[in-house]
Design a protein around this motif. Sequence first.
Motif, PDB file in Angstrom:
ATOM      1  N   ARG A 136       0.908  -1.166   0.150  1.00 12.34           N
ATOM      2  CA  ARG A 136       0.095  -0.113   0.252  1.00 12.34           C
ATOM      3  C   ARG A 136       0.899   1.238   0.001  1.00 12.34           C
ATOM      4  NH1 ARG A 136      -2.840  -0.332   4.759  1.00 12.34           N
ATOM      5  NH2 ARG A 136      -3.914  -2.254   3.997  1.00 12.34           N
ATOM      6  N   TRP A 137       1.959   1.213   0.676  1.00 11.24           N
ATOM      7  CA  TRP A 137       2.913   2.356   0.889  1.00 11.24           C
ATOM      8  C   TRP A 137       3.573   2.655  -0.582  1.00 11.24           C
ATOM      9  CZ3 TRP A 137       8.251   2.394   0.297  1.00 11.24           C
ATOM     10  CH2 TRP A 137       8.768   3.464   0.327  1.00 11.24           C
ATOM     11  N   ARG A 138       4.072   1.560  -1.187  1.00 10.31           N
ATOM     12  CA  ARG A 138       4.518   1.725  -2.346  1.00 10.31           C
ATOM     13  C   ARG A 138       3.485   2.397  -3.505  1.00 10.31           C
ATOM     14  NH1 ARG A 138       7.872  -2.984  -4.847  1.00 10.31           N
ATOM     15  NH2 ARG A 138       8.451  -1.578  -6.093  1.00 10.31           N
ATOM     16  N   ALA A 139       2.414   1.666  -3.561  1.00 13.07           N
ATOM     17  CA  ALA A 139       1.625   2.156  -4.500  1.00 13.07           C
ATOM     18  C   ALA A 139       1.091   3.864  -4.178  1.00 13.07           C
ATOM     19  CB  ALA A 139       0.155   1.439  -4.216  1.00 13.07           C
ATOM     20  N   LEU A 140       1.079   4.096  -2.908  1.00  7.91           N
ATOM     21  CA  LEU A 140       0.856   5.427  -2.643  1.00  7.91           C
ATOM     22  C   LEU A 140       2.165   6.515  -2.913  1.00  7.91           C
ATOM     23  CD1 LEU A 140      -1.052   7.451  -1.198  1.00  7.91           C
ATOM     24  CD2 LEU A 140      -0.055   6.963   1.170  1.00  7.91           C
ATOM     25  N   HIS A 141       3.204   6.030  -2.977  1.00  7.34           N
ATOM     26  CA  HIS A 141       4.270   6.459  -3.263  1.00  7.34           C
ATOM     27  C   HIS A 141       4.284   7.190  -4.891  1.00  7.34           C
ATOM     28  CE1 HIS A 141       8.617   7.864  -3.007  1.00  7.34           C
ATOM     29  NE2 HIS A 141       8.774   7.028  -3.735  1.00  7.34           N
ATOM     30  N   GLU A 142       4.071   6.028  -5.342  1.00 12.62           N
ATOM     31  CA  GLU A 142       4.272   5.743  -6.971  1.00 12.62           C
ATOM     32  C   GLU A 142       3.097   7.038  -7.383  1.00 12.62           C
ATOM     33  OE1 GLU A 142       3.619   2.065  -8.315  1.00 12.62           O
ATOM     34  OE2 GLU A 142       5.545   1.426  -7.645  1.00 12.62           O
ATOM     35  N   GLU A 143       1.883   6.773  -6.698  1.00 17.91           N
ATOM     36  CA  GLU A 143       0.849   7.831  -7.186  1.00 17.91           C
ATOM     37  C   GLU A 143       1.219   9.174  -6.928  1.00 17.91           C
ATOM     38  OE1 GLU A 143      -3.392   8.913  -5.666  1.00 17.91           O
ATOM     39  OE2 GLU A 143      -3.267   6.890  -5.712  1.00 17.91           O
ATOM     40  N   ARG A 144       1.805   9.531  -5.869  1.00 17.13           N
ATOM     41  CA  ARG A 144       2.501  10.900  -5.291  1.00 17.13           C
ATOM     42  C   ARG A 144       3.438  11.225  -6.253  1.00 17.13           C
ATOM     43  NH1 ARG A 144       2.854  10.253   1.209  1.00 17.13           N
ATOM     44  NH2 ARG A 144       0.630  10.560   1.537  1.00 17.13           N
ATOM     45  N   GLN A 145       4.266  10.430  -6.729  1.00 15.90           N
ATOM     46  CA  GLN A 145       5.073  10.844  -7.885  1.00 15.90           C
ATOM     47  C   GLN A 145       4.678  11.028  -9.084  1.00 15.90           C
ATOM     48  OE1 GLN A 145       8.049   7.576  -7.839  1.00 15.90           O
ATOM     49  NE2 GLN A 145       9.576   8.523  -6.627  1.00 15.90           N
ATOM     50  N   MET A 146       3.525  10.360  -9.437  1.00 16.59           N
ATOM     51  CA  MET A 146       2.744  10.760 -10.762  1.00 16.59           C
ATOM     52  C   MET A 146       2.295  12.031 -10.616  1.00 16.59           C
ATOM     53  SD  MET A 146      -0.560   9.797 -12.626  1.00 16.59           S
ATOM     54  CE  MET A 146      -1.180   9.909 -10.849  1.00 16.59           C
ATOM     55  N   ASP A 159      -1.873  21.795  -3.509  1.00 11.05           N
ATOM     56  CA  ASP A 159      -2.382  20.288  -3.080  1.00 11.05           C
ATOM     57  C   ASP A 159      -1.388  19.208  -3.165  1.00 11.05           C
ATOM     58  OD1 ASP A 159      -4.846  21.513  -2.336  1.00 11.05           O
ATOM     59  OD2 ASP A 159      -5.465  21.165  -4.320  1.00 11.05           O
ATOM     60  N   VAL A 160      -0.981  19.050  -4.147  1.00 14.78           N
ATOM     61  CA  VAL A 160       0.257  18.168  -4.634  1.00 14.78           C
ATOM     62  C   VAL A 160       1.375  18.259  -3.716  1.00 14.78           C
ATOM     63  CG1 VAL A 160       1.788  16.979  -6.384  1.00 14.78           C
ATOM     64  CG2 VAL A 160      -0.435  17.802  -6.843  1.00 14.78           C
ATOM     65  N   GLU A 161       1.846  19.167  -3.527  1.00 13.46           N
ATOM     66  CA  GLU A 161       3.091  19.425  -2.675  1.00 13.46           C
ATOM     67  C   GLU A 161       2.661  19.049  -1.288  1.00 13.46           C
ATOM     68  OE1 GLU A 161       6.279  19.799  -3.183  1.00 13.46           O
ATOM     69  OE2 GLU A 161       5.583  19.614  -5.505  1.00 13.46           O
ATOM     70  N   GLN A 162       1.515  19.592  -0.749  1.00  8.42           N
ATOM     71  CA  GLN A 162       1.143  19.033   0.693  1.00  8.42           C
ATOM     72  C   GLN A 162       0.908  17.593   1.004  1.00  8.42           C
ATOM     73  OE1 GLN A 162      -2.686  20.757   1.621  1.00  8.42           O
ATOM     74  NE2 GLN A 162      -2.455  20.281   3.784  1.00  8.42           N
ATOM     75  N   ASP A 163       0.339  17.099  -0.248  1.00  6.12           N
ATOM     76  CA  ASP A 163       0.217  15.527  -0.389  1.00  6.12           C
ATOM     77  C   ASP A 163       1.551  14.969  -0.314  1.00  6.12           C
ATOM     78  OD1 ASP A 163      -1.353  13.038   0.042  1.00  6.12           O
ATOM     79  OD2 ASP A 163      -0.695  12.784  -2.016  1.00  6.12           O
ATOM     80  N   ARG A 164       2.484  15.397  -1.027  1.00  4.57           N
ATOM     81  CA  ARG A 164       3.972  14.766  -1.114  1.00  4.57           C
ATOM     82  C   ARG A 164       4.707  14.975   0.073  1.00  4.57           C
ATOM     83  NH1 ARG A 164       8.394  16.084  -5.226  1.00  4.57           N
ATOM     84  NH2 ARG A 164       8.845  17.768  -3.793  1.00  4.57           N
ATOM     85  N   ARG A 165       4.558  15.883   1.041  1.00  3.14           N
ATOM     86  CA  ARG A 165       5.253  16.175   2.195  1.00  3.14           C
ATOM     87  C   ARG A 165       4.709  15.102   3.446  1.00  3.14           C
ATOM     88  NH1 ARG A 165       5.036  22.126   1.013  1.00  3.14           N
ATOM     89  NH2 ARG A 165       6.971  22.478   0.173  1.00  3.14           N
ATOM     90  N   LEU A 166       3.596  14.499   3.240  1.00  2.71           N
ATOM     91  CA  LEU A 166       3.226  13.498   4.277  1.00  2.71           C
ATOM     92  C   LEU A 166       3.808  12.585   4.446  1.00  2.71           C
ATOM     93  CD1 LEU A 166      -0.732  13.272   3.456  1.00  2.71           C
ATOM     94  CD2 LEU A 166       0.315  14.448   5.161  1.00  2.71           C
ATOM     95  N   HIS A 167       4.195  12.051   5.542  1.00  2.00           N
ATOM     96  CA  HIS A 167       5.088  10.657   5.666  1.00  2.00           C
ATOM     97  C   HIS A 167       4.388   9.544   5.269  1.00  2.00           C
ATOM     98  CE1 HIS A 167       8.006  13.209   7.974  1.00  2.00           C
ATOM     99  NE2 HIS A 167       7.138  13.758   8.678  1.00  2.00           N
ATOM    100  N   PHE A 168       5.021   8.408   5.113  1.00  2.00           N
ATOM    101  CA  PHE A 168       4.546   7.196   4.648  1.00  2.00           C
ATOM    102  C   PHE A 168       3.337   6.758   5.606  1.00  2.00           C
ATOM    103  CE2 PHE A 168       8.143   5.616   7.064  1.00  2.00           C
ATOM    104  CZ  PHE A 168       7.789   4.564   7.630  1.00  2.00           C
ATOM    105  N   TRP A 169       3.662   6.949   7.048  1.00  2.00           N
ATOM    106  CA  TRP A 169       2.761   6.468   7.872  1.00  2.00           C
ATOM    107  C   TRP A 169       1.375   7.074   8.039  1.00  2.00           C
ATOM    108  CZ3 TRP A 169       7.521   8.272   9.670  1.00  2.00           C
ATOM    109  CH2 TRP A 169       7.269   9.548  10.198  1.00  2.00           C
ATOM    110  N   GLN A 170       1.360   8.306   7.300  1.00  2.00           N
ATOM    111  CA  GLN A 170       0.209   9.078   7.356  1.00  2.00           C
ATOM    112  C   GLN A 170      -0.615   9.105   6.184  1.00  2.00           C
ATOM    113  OE1 GLN A 170       2.637  13.063   7.736  1.00  2.00           O
ATOM    114  NE2 GLN A 170       1.625  13.119   9.609  1.00  2.00           N
TER     115      GLN A 170
END
Length: 68
Positions: free
Chosen positions: A24-34, A52-63
Motif C-alpha cells: 500500500r505504501w509503494r502504491a501511494l508513493h508511486e501515485e504521489r510521484q505521478m 495540493d500536490v506538494e502538501q500531499d507529497r510532504r506527508l510521511h508514509f505512515w500518514q
Amino acid sequence: MKGQKGFVLLGKRPFFGLFQRIARWRALHEERQMLASLSDDALKDIGLNRGDVEQDRRLHFWQDPLQK
C-alpha cells in the motif's frame, strides 16, 4: 480440530499484514510521484493545484490520508 486449523493458518503467514502495508505504501508513493510529474494544466483538469500536490507529497508514509 477447528481451533488448531486457524492457529496453523496464522503461523504460515505471520508477515502478511506487513507485506500488505508495504504494498500500500509503494502504491501511494508511486501515485504521489505521478501527481508531482503532471503539468499545472493536467492538475487543473482533475481539480487539483500544485499546492495540493506538494502538501500531499510532504506527508510521511505512515500518514495514510485514507487511514486504511
